[in-house]
Motif scaffolding. Sequence first.
Motif, PDB file in Angstrom:
ATOM      1  N   SER A 196       5.181   0.283  -2.260  1.00  0.00           N
ATOM      2  CA  SER A 196       5.011  -0.975  -1.536  1.00  0.00           C
ATOM      3  C   SER A 196       3.615  -1.094  -0.927  1.00  0.00           C
ATOM      4  O   SER A 196       3.012  -2.170  -0.921  1.00  0.00           O
ATOM      5  CB  SER A 196       6.074  -1.117  -0.448  1.00  0.00           C
ATOM      6  OG  SER A 196       6.000  -0.050   0.483  1.00  0.00           O
ATOM      7  N   SER A 197       3.088   0.025  -0.420  1.00  0.00           N
ATOM      8  CA  SER A 197       1.741  -0.022   0.160  1.00  0.00           C
ATOM      9  C   SER A 197       0.685  -0.283  -0.906  1.00  0.00           C
ATOM     10  O   SER A 197      -0.318  -0.955  -0.654  1.00  0.00           O
ATOM     11  CB  SER A 197       1.433   1.293   0.882  1.00  0.00           C
ATOM     12  OG  SER A 197       1.363   2.377  -0.024  1.00  0.00           O
ATOM     13  N   LEU A 198       0.917   0.218  -2.111  1.00  0.00           N
ATOM     14  CA  LEU A 198      -0.027   0.002  -3.205  1.00  0.00           C
ATOM     15  C   LEU A 198       0.022  -1.438  -3.703  1.00  0.00           C
ATOM     16  O   LEU A 198      -1.006  -2.041  -3.989  1.00  0.00           O
ATOM     17  CB  LEU A 198       0.279   0.965  -4.354  1.00  0.00           C
ATOM     18  CG  LEU A 198      -0.013   2.441  -4.086  1.00  0.00           C
ATOM     19  CD1 LEU A 198       0.603   3.304  -5.167  1.00  0.00           C
ATOM     20  CD2 LEU A 198      -1.515   2.682  -3.997  1.00  0.00           C
ATOM     21  N   ILE A 199       1.213  -1.991  -3.812  1.00  0.00           N
ATOM     22  CA  ILE A 199       1.359  -3.340  -4.347  1.00  0.00           C
ATOM     23  C   ILE A 199       0.852  -4.391  -3.362  1.00  0.00           C
ATOM     24  O   ILE A 199       0.504  -5.515  -3.745  1.00  0.00           O
ATOM     25  CB  ILE A 199       2.838  -3.612  -4.727  1.00  0.00           C
ATOM     26  CG1 ILE A 199       2.938  -4.708  -5.801  1.00  0.00           C
ATOM     27  CG2 ILE A 199       3.659  -4.011  -3.527  1.00  0.00           C
ATOM     28  CD1 ILE A 199       2.478  -4.296  -7.139  1.00  0.00           C
ATOM     29  N   ARG A 201      -1.888  -4.125  -1.619  1.00  0.00           N
ATOM     30  CA  ARG A 201      -3.351  -4.175  -1.639  1.00  0.00           C
ATOM     31  C   ARG A 201      -3.834  -5.196  -2.667  1.00  0.00           C
ATOM     32  O   ARG A 201      -3.572  -5.058  -3.863  1.00  0.00           O
ATOM     33  CB  ARG A 201      -3.927  -2.796  -1.959  1.00  0.00           C
ATOM     34  CG  ARG A 201      -3.862  -1.819  -0.811  1.00  0.00           C
ATOM     35  CD  ARG A 201      -4.514  -0.500  -1.163  1.00  0.00           C
ATOM     36  NE  ARG A 201      -5.892  -0.642  -1.643  1.00  0.00           N
ATOM     37  CZ  ARG A 201      -6.680   0.386  -1.961  1.00  0.00           C
ATOM     38  NH1 ARG A 201      -6.217   1.626  -1.832  1.00  0.00           N
ATOM     39  NH2 ARG A 201      -7.898   0.185  -2.389  1.00  0.00           N
ATOM     40  N   LYS A 202      -4.539  -6.211  -2.208  1.00  0.00           N
ATOM     41  CA  LYS A 202      -4.950  -7.309  -3.091  1.00  0.00           C
ATOM     42  C   LYS A 202      -5.912  -6.842  -4.184  1.00  0.00           C
ATOM     43  O   LYS A 202      -5.851  -7.324  -5.314  1.00  0.00           O
ATOM     44  CB  LYS A 202      -5.592  -8.421  -2.262  1.00  0.00           C
ATOM     45  CG  LYS A 202      -4.614  -9.137  -1.337  1.00  0.00           C
ATOM     46  CD  LYS A 202      -5.307 -10.253  -0.572  1.00  0.00           C
ATOM     47  CE  LYS A 202      -4.317 -10.964   0.352  1.00  0.00           C
ATOM     48  NZ  LYS A 202      -4.965 -12.049   1.131  1.00  0.00           N
ATOM     49  N   ASP A 203      -6.803  -5.890  -3.838  1.00  0.00           N
ATOM     50  CA  ASP A 203      -7.759  -5.423  -4.844  1.00  0.00           C
ATOM     51  C   ASP A 203      -7.055  -4.678  -5.975  1.00  0.00           C
ATOM     52  O   ASP A 203      -7.427  -4.812  -7.152  1.00  0.00           O
ATOM     53  CB  ASP A 203      -8.829  -4.542  -4.198  1.00  0.00           C
ATOM     54  CG  ASP A 203      -8.242  -3.342  -3.452  1.00  0.00           C
ATOM     55  OD1 ASP A 203      -7.054  -3.392  -3.073  1.00  0.00           O
ATOM     56  OD2 ASP A 203      -8.985  -2.358  -3.251  1.00  0.00           O
ATOM     57  N   LEU A 204      -6.010  -3.911  -5.624  1.00  0.00           N
ATOM     58  CA  LEU A 204      -5.254  -3.204  -6.659  1.00  0.00           C
ATOM     59  C   LEU A 204      -4.364  -4.148  -7.450  1.00  0.00           C
ATOM     60  O   LEU A 204      -4.215  -4.002  -8.675  1.00  0.00           O
ATOM     61  CB  LEU A 204      -4.408  -2.095  -6.028  1.00  0.00           C
ATOM     62  CG  LEU A 204      -5.153  -0.990  -5.275  1.00  0.00           C
ATOM     63  CD1 LEU A 204      -4.181   0.099  -4.849  1.00  0.00           C
ATOM     64  CD2 LEU A 204      -6.271  -0.404  -6.117  1.00  0.00           C
ATOM     65  N   LEU A 205      -3.773  -5.131  -6.767  1.00  0.00           N
ATOM     66  CA  LEU A 205      -2.922  -6.099  -7.456  1.00  0.00           C
ATOM     67  C   LEU A 205      -3.701  -6.862  -8.511  1.00  0.00           C
ATOM     68  O   LEU A 205      -3.187  -7.149  -9.601  1.00  0.00           O
ATOM     69  CB  LEU A 205      -2.312  -7.068  -6.433  1.00  0.00           C
ATOM     70  CG  LEU A 205      -1.324  -8.100  -6.978  1.00  0.00           C
ATOM     71  CD1 LEU A 205      -0.141  -7.407  -7.640  1.00  0.00           C
ATOM     72  CD2 LEU A 205      -0.849  -9.023  -5.858  1.00  0.00           C
ATOM     73  N   LEU A 206      -4.964  -7.197  -8.205  1.00  0.00           N
ATOM     74  CA  LEU A 206      -5.820  -7.868  -9.189  1.00  0.00           C
ATOM     75  C   LEU A 206      -6.005  -7.011 -10.433  1.00  0.00           C
ATOM     76  O   LEU A 206      -5.953  -7.506 -11.559  1.00  0.00           O
ATOM     77  CB  LEU A 206      -7.184  -8.167  -8.563  1.00  0.00           C
ATOM     78  CG  LEU A 206      -7.386  -9.531  -7.903  1.00  0.00           C
ATOM     79  CD1 LEU A 206      -8.767  -9.590  -7.266  1.00  0.00           C
ATOM     80  CD2 LEU A 206      -7.217 -10.659  -8.914  1.00  0.00           C
ATOM     81  N   LYS A 325       1.495   7.300  -8.426  1.00  0.00           N
ATOM     82  CA  LYS A 325       2.253   6.069  -8.197  1.00  0.00           C
ATOM     83  C   LYS A 325       1.443   4.838  -8.597  1.00  0.00           C
ATOM     84  O   LYS A 325       1.975   3.889  -9.179  1.00  0.00           O
ATOM     85  CB  LYS A 325       2.670   5.977  -6.725  1.00  0.00           C
ATOM     86  CG  LYS A 325       3.705   7.008  -6.288  1.00  0.00           C
ATOM     87  CD  LYS A 325       4.109   6.782  -4.848  1.00  0.00           C
ATOM     88  CE  LYS A 325       5.202   7.765  -4.400  1.00  0.00           C
ATOM     89  NZ  LYS A 325       4.711   9.135  -4.294  1.00  0.00           N
ATOM     90  N   ALA A 326       0.145   4.854  -8.272  1.00  0.00           N
ATOM     91  CA  ALA A 326      -0.708   3.706  -8.596  1.00  0.00           C
ATOM     92  C   ALA A 326      -0.810   3.507 -10.106  1.00  0.00           C
ATOM     93  O   ALA A 326      -0.755   2.374 -10.602  1.00  0.00           O
ATOM     94  CB  ALA A 326      -2.104   3.900  -7.999  1.00  0.00           C
ATOM     95  N   ASN A 327      -0.942   4.602 -10.832  1.00  0.00           N
ATOM     96  CA  ASN A 327      -1.030   4.485 -12.293  1.00  0.00           C
ATOM     97  C   ASN A 327       0.308   4.117 -12.913  1.00  0.00           C
ATOM     98  O   ASN A 327       0.355   3.441 -13.944  1.00  0.00           O
ATOM     99  CB  ASN A 327      -1.562   5.795 -12.886  1.00  0.00           C
ATOM    100  CG  ASN A 327      -3.063   5.932 -12.709  1.00  0.00           C
ATOM    101  OD1 ASN A 327      -3.834   5.409 -13.492  1.00  0.00           O
ATOM    102  ND2 ASN A 327      -3.484   6.634 -11.667  1.00  0.00           N
ATOM    103  N   ALA A 328       1.406   4.537 -12.292  1.00  0.00           N
ATOM    104  CA  ALA A 328       2.725   4.122 -12.767  1.00  0.00           C
ATOM    105  C   ALA A 328       2.901   2.611 -12.612  1.00  0.00           C
ATOM    106  O   ALA A 328       3.458   1.941 -13.486  1.00  0.00           O
ATOM    107  CB  ALA A 328       3.822   4.860 -12.010  1.00  0.00           C
TER     108      ALA A 328
END
Length: 393
Positions: A196-199, A201-206, A325-328
């Motif tokens: 949830s913390s990763l999703i 983040r707007k920069d990562l979502l982009l 998790k981010a790469n998943a």
Amino acid sequence: MVKLQFAVFALVSASFTNVYLTQPILPVLQAEFGVSTVQVSITVSAVILGIVLSNLFFGFLSDRFPIQPIILTGGILVAAAGIYAGLTHDFHHLVGARLMQGLFLPALTTSLAAWLAKTLPSERLSVVMGSYVSATVLGGLGGRLLGGWIHPPLHWRYAFFSAAALILLTTIAALIVLPRKAVREQSTANTSTTFSSLIRRKDLLLIYCCGGGAFLMFSPVFNFLPYRLAGPPFHFPTELITLIYLVYVLGIFLGPIAGQMSNRFGGGTALIGGTCILGLSHLTLLLPSVIAIVLGLLGVCAGFFTIHAVAVGLLNKKLAGGHGKANALYVLFYYAGGWLGITGAGFAFQRNGWHGVVFFVMCFLLVPLTTGIIEYRALRTQARSAPDQFHSL
């Protein structure tokens, strides 16, 4: 080290062979089962949908359980589903078997990648993961060649049997070679980071959307290519259509090149360049010429693999922890884009043919282009603020 690298390469290649196995023979399957273009394309998109549904689950399992039973279960079920797909004469059963393969392929890919990330020391991880990425490209190509070249002399069903045998052999090899104990422990940053913390983040979502959008524009082109080449004005046989898929080899070399471009010119510039190449190549595919088709496909591969490689690089540069998790999540968005692309392009093809497919995917060029522009502006802002920070000292 060499044995581990080879085992990872072999297992991942064999796994990805199953994903696109039916792609070059879609017209053959459509005629044999008497289904529509949209329906027969589900034999590819069902696998991708299965990967989307189970990817995060197997990433979760690999953090809590030994990797060996996960790989063993995945290998047996993917192979069994492949054998069933090769035996069935019911189209719905074929789609169900393909979905089953997709659901358990992450046990052999995502789980393995997550396990490697938490097990190997960093200097060994970079080498082994290089083999992993190359294996995904070769596996995708191998599935297309296996499905297209085994059909004419024998039958398309033998492609499923061959792929199942490869899965079983590489699964056994991996179980023998993979070490039983972890070499290093996960860092605190990795364990404290949540999905949830990763999703949020707007920069990562982009970047997630960028990867998904790129695969959305790439996968339908190769999925409906057999219809384009089998029809007028080309009338290519299955063997020749399959040969065209060799342009996919370009992806093996473009990953490192795209990384160098990103380091030299910035990730934003590389994304903008890759998007422009992708858009121009899509337009080239509309021309009724074999040369134009080959050049267009080479350009599509160049644009797609540039965007994909740069997006993954940017993602990991932005992370202080939680890389697994981010790469998943990236893989989840990536394959969700592929599934949406093939499904949506199927309806576009049914309505407007090849032109419908091309114009459908081009509608999504704005996604990586926007990401590239935002990254470019962010880099320029950092460059401008750096001298100011220096003078303020």
